[in-house]
Design an enzyme around this catalytic site. Sequence first.
Site, PDB file in Angstrom:
ATOM      1  CB  SER A 152      87.557 -10.615  62.085  1.00  0.00           C
ATOM      2  OG  SER A 152      87.886  -9.944  61.141  1.00  0.00           O
ATOM      3  CE1 TYR A 165      83.289  -6.799  61.778  1.00  0.00           C
ATOM      4  CE2 TYR A 165      85.082  -7.548  61.115  1.00  0.00           C
ATOM      5  CZ  TYR A 165      83.708  -7.619  61.435  1.00  0.00           C
ATOM      6  OH  TYR A 165      83.524  -9.425  61.868  1.00  0.00           O
TER       7      TYR A 165
END
Length: 246
Positions: A152, A165
Site C-alpha cells: 500500500s 495497516y
Amino acid sequence: MEYSVAKHTLKDKVILVTGAGDGIGRQAALSYAEHGATVILLGRTVKKLEQTYDEIEAAGYAQPAIIPLDMKGATKQNYVDMAETIEQQFGKLDGVLHNAGLLGVISPFDQIGEDTFDDVMQVNVKAQFLMTQALLPVLHQSEDARIVFTTSTVGHSGRAFWGTYSISKFATEGMMQVLADELSDTNIQVNAINPGGTRTGMRAKAYPAEDSSLLKTPLDIMPLYLYLMAPEGKDVNGQCIDAQPK
C-alpha cells in the site's frame, strides 16, 4: 509503463490467489484464468469463492479449484496440508498472489486495540509468512514461479491514523525484499504491488465519503498483475511497483 502480455501467456500455469472472493482478488483470478491459468481460489467465504468459480467456468476457462480458509484462524499445519494437497493435485505451483488483507481500524496510535493489532498482523503478515514457507517446495517445482505480495502507499511511508495497516504493509515489503534476495538465484521471482486507490469494499470502508466512481476498477490495474505472473515479467525481482504511478 505499459504492461502487455500475450493472450495465452499463463497457459499450463497453476496460480493461487488469496482473497479470491471479491475485489482485486476476484478480478485477478478471472484475468489469470482468461490468460490460460488454472486458478486456485482461496478465501474465507465459500459462497463468494463459488461465485468466482462459476464466472470462470461460465467463461469456458480452465476449471479452477477452491480452498476455503480463514487466514485469521489458520495454523502452520493448515498451510502445510494445503501445500501437500496442491502438490498431489497439480504437481507444482507457478504463482501465488497474496491479495487477502485486513484493514483493521483507522484510529490514533494510542487508541489501537491489541486485538485489532493482532488480527491485522495475523492476516497481513504472519499468515502470509506461514503460507509462503509451506508453499516454497511446491513453487520450486515450477520452471518459472512467482510470489506477488500486496502492499500500500502507507507501506512506503507511514501515515497518521493508519497505524496497524501501515505497519503490516511495511512488514510485507520487508518480507518481499528478504525473499527476493534469498531466491534471486532460483526459479522464483518475488515482487509486491501497491494497487493504489481502487474501487473495492476495503477502500469504501477506509474512505466512506469518497466518490468511488472516480476510482480505477480492479480490471483497470490488471495489466501489472498479469505482467508480474507472466513470462514477460521474468526479469523483475525484489521490486515494489505502484499500479497507479503518480
